[in-house]
Enzyme design. Structure first.
Site, PDB file in Angstrom:
ATOM      1  N   ASN A  11       0.871  -1.176   0.000  1.00  0.00           N
ATOM      2  CA  ASN A  11       0.000   0.000   0.000  1.00  0.00           C
ATOM      3  C   ASN A  11       0.906   1.224   0.000  1.00  0.00           C
ATOM      4  O   ASN A  11       1.525   1.529   1.010  1.00  0.00           O
ATOM      5  CB  ASN A  11      -0.890  -0.020   1.247  1.00  0.00           C
ATOM      6  CG  ASN A  11      -1.716   1.254   1.386  1.00  0.00           C
ATOM      7  OD1 ASN A  11      -1.761   2.076   0.468  1.00  0.00           O
ATOM      8  ND2 ASN A  11      -2.357   1.415   2.529  1.00  0.00           N
ATOM      9  N   LYS A  13       0.072   4.237  -0.198  1.00  0.00           N
ATOM     10  CA  LYS A  13      -0.565   5.418   0.414  1.00  0.00           C
ATOM     11  C   LYS A  13      -0.339   6.631  -0.497  1.00  0.00           C
ATOM     12  O   LYS A  13      -0.329   6.469  -1.714  1.00  0.00           O
ATOM     13  CB  LYS A  13      -0.036   5.613   1.831  1.00  0.00           C
ATOM     14  CG  LYS A  13      -0.173   4.321   2.658  1.00  0.00           C
ATOM     15  CD  LYS A  13       0.090   4.495   4.116  1.00  0.00           C
ATOM     16  CE  LYS A  13      -0.096   3.156   4.830  1.00  0.00           C
ATOM     17  NZ  LYS A  13       0.112   3.242   6.277  1.00  0.00           N
ATOM     18  N   HIS A  94      -9.422   1.448   5.068  1.00  0.00           N
ATOM     19  CA  HIS A  94      -8.140   1.638   5.762  1.00  0.00           C
ATOM     20  C   HIS A  94      -8.337   2.588   6.941  1.00  0.00           C
ATOM     21  O   HIS A  94      -9.106   3.551   6.845  1.00  0.00           O
ATOM     22  CB  HIS A  94      -7.091   2.188   4.790  1.00  0.00           C
ATOM     23  CG  HIS A  94      -5.705   2.105   5.358  1.00  0.00           C
ATOM     24  ND1 HIS A  94      -5.247   2.996   6.288  1.00  0.00           N
ATOM     25  CD2 HIS A  94      -4.713   1.200   5.166  1.00  0.00           C
ATOM     26  CE1 HIS A  94      -4.001   2.658   6.631  1.00  0.00           C
ATOM     27  NE2 HIS A  94      -3.664   1.572   5.968  1.00  0.00           N
ATOM     28  N   GLU A  96      -6.604   4.895   8.030  1.00  0.00           N
ATOM     29  CA  GLU A  96      -6.317   6.310   7.756  1.00  0.00           C
ATOM     30  C   GLU A  96      -7.529   6.994   7.140  1.00  0.00           C
ATOM     31  O   GLU A  96      -7.781   8.176   7.405  1.00  0.00           O
ATOM     32  CB  GLU A  96      -5.068   6.407   6.856  1.00  0.00           C
ATOM     33  CG  GLU A  96      -3.808   6.092   7.663  1.00  0.00           C
ATOM     34  CD  GLU A  96      -2.666   5.518   6.859  1.00  0.00           C
ATOM     35  OE1 GLU A  96      -2.680   5.572   5.618  1.00  0.00           O
ATOM     36  OE2 GLU A  96      -1.727   4.988   7.505  1.00  0.00           O
ATOM     37  N   GLU A 164      -5.156  -4.548  10.848  1.00  0.00           N
ATOM     38  CA  GLU A 164      -4.113  -3.535  10.974  1.00  0.00           C
ATOM     39  C   GLU A 164      -4.332  -2.725  12.243  1.00  0.00           C
ATOM     40  O   GLU A 164      -5.111  -1.759  12.243  1.00  0.00           O
ATOM     41  CB  GLU A 164      -4.142  -2.575   9.775  1.00  0.00           C
ATOM     42  CG  GLU A 164      -3.867  -3.225   8.437  1.00  0.00           C
ATOM     43  CD  GLU A 164      -3.261  -2.244   7.450  1.00  0.00           C
ATOM     44  OE1 GLU A 164      -2.178  -2.537   6.953  1.00  0.00           O
ATOM     45  OE2 GLU A 164      -3.847  -1.182   7.209  1.00  0.00           O
ATOM     46  N   GLY A 170       3.061   2.332  10.737  1.00  0.00           N
ATOM     47  CA  GLY A 170       4.085   3.359  10.568  1.00  0.00           C
ATOM     48  C   GLY A 170       4.858   3.692  11.825  1.00  0.00           C
ATOM     49  O   GLY A 170       5.553   4.709  11.883  1.00  0.00           O
ATOM     50  N   SER A 209       3.712  -2.083  10.248  1.00  0.00           N
ATOM     51  CA  SER A 209       5.161  -2.169  10.477  1.00  0.00           C
ATOM     52  C   SER A 209       5.766  -3.518  10.086  1.00  0.00           C
ATOM     53  O   SER A 209       6.737  -3.964  10.699  1.00  0.00           O
ATOM     54  CB  SER A 209       5.500  -1.819  11.933  1.00  0.00           C
ATOM     55  OG  SER A 209       5.178  -0.462  12.206  1.00  0.00           O
TER      56      SER A 209
HETATM   57  P1  13P Z   1       3.227   0.392   7.523  1.00  0.00           P
HETATM   58  O1  13P Z   1       3.678  -0.933   6.932  1.00  0.00           O
HETATM   59  O2  13P Z   1       3.963   1.561   6.962  1.00  0.00           O
HETATM   60  O3  13P Z   1       3.209   0.336   9.020  1.00  0.00           O
HETATM   61  O4  13P Z   1       1.721   0.591   7.046  1.00  0.00           O
HETATM   62  C1  13P Z   1       0.814  -0.432   7.204  1.00  0.00           C
HETATM   63  C2  13P Z   1      -0.421  -0.069   6.488  1.00  0.00           C
HETATM   64  O5  13P Z   1      -1.172   0.796   6.905  1.00  0.00           O
HETATM   65  C3  13P Z   1      -0.702  -0.775   5.227  1.00  0.00           C
HETATM   66  O6  13P Z   1      -2.004  -0.506   4.782  1.00  0.00           O
END
Ligand code: 13P
Length: 249
Positions: A11, A13, A94, A96, A164, A170, A209
């Site tokens: 992803n 983002k 997601h 976010e 997640e 992150g 992560s």
């Molecule tokens: P990270 O791997 O950067 O922690 O992000 C995970 C994520 O949100 C994937 O959708």
């Protein structure tokens, strides 16, 4: 377990650029070397067409779609639109987007159904916040999210679920392998009550992560069928070792 192929999904983002698409060459080569693993990359909407033209063997996808096929929704894109330019799947729900755009379980469910109607696969995300985990409510929160956002017609043919934990995204922090296995077991059990035997066909991904150092351990946890990878999917140097770890399982 035997029937569920591993899925490693990136992803990007709101990262990446036309210049970054070269990373897909080595990712596609690694995917070709790992025939037992499905490899997917969700890129920004602006890159879907170029990415799918450049790496036709990879499943390129979107990170979100609107729940309507078309209409007066300025700034949004529909599932049919991303499909037309080469997307094979989309992420929905997601954390976010749930946080930044205020997406509700009902909207996430509608988006997943819109994806299916357009012929896309979907990865539906769920996960608890740190406060919810600290309060001992992680499993209750996450399984309730799953039940409320699970689309009509959910099946392993087109839908995967990504667990997640918000606090692991992150941050470089991950749950223990035991905590991941416990959550995935809880998700599988809830899917069984909702879908019956079809529950065994849905892949459950872990995200948050994931990197080359922890991938083998996390992918080996019970009921983990793959990973949804953010930061470490942006470069082949970081993503390819995760694909290889899945191929070794
Ligand atoms: P990270 O791997 O950067 O922690 O992000 C995970 C994520 O949100 C994937 O959708």
């Amino acid at each position: 377990m035997g029937m569920r192929r591993k899925l490693i999904a990136g992803n990007w983002k709101m990262n990446g650029s036309v210049g970054a698409l070269g990373e897909l060459d080595a990712i596609a080569a690694a995917a070709a070397d790992a025939p037992g693993v499905d490899v997917a990359v969700a890129v920004p909407a602006t890159l879907i067409e170029l990415a799918s033209d450049r790496a036709p063997a990879l499943a390129i996808g979107a990170q979100d779609v609107h729940d309507r096929p078309s209409g007066a929704h300025t700034g949004c894109v529909s599932a049919a639109m991303v499909k037309e330019v080469g997307a094979r799947f989309t992420i929905v729900g997601h954390s976010e987007r749930r946080a930044d755009q205020g997406e509700t379980d009902a909207q996430v469910r509608a988006k997943a159904e819109a994806a299916r109607a357009a012929g896309l696969h979907a990865i539906l995300c769920v996960g608890e916040t740190a406060a919810e985990r600290d309060a001992g409510r992680a499993e209750a929160v996450v399984t309730a999210q799953l039940a409320a956002s699970l689309p009509e017609g959910a099946s392993g043919d087109w839908l995967a679920i990504a667990y997640e934990p918000v606090w692991a995204i992150g941050t470089g922090r991950t749950p223990t392998v035991a905590d991941v296995a416990a959550m995935h077991g809880a998700l599988r059990a809830r899917l069984r009550t909702l879908l019956g035997d079809e529950a065994d066909a849905l892949r459950l991904l872990y995200g948050g992560s994931v990197n080359d150092a922890n991938a083998a351990e996390l992918l080996g946890a019970g009921d983990v069928d793959g990973a949804l990878v953010g930061g470490a999917s942006l470069t082949a140097a970081k993503f390819v070792p995760i694909i290889r770890a899945a191929a070794r399982l």
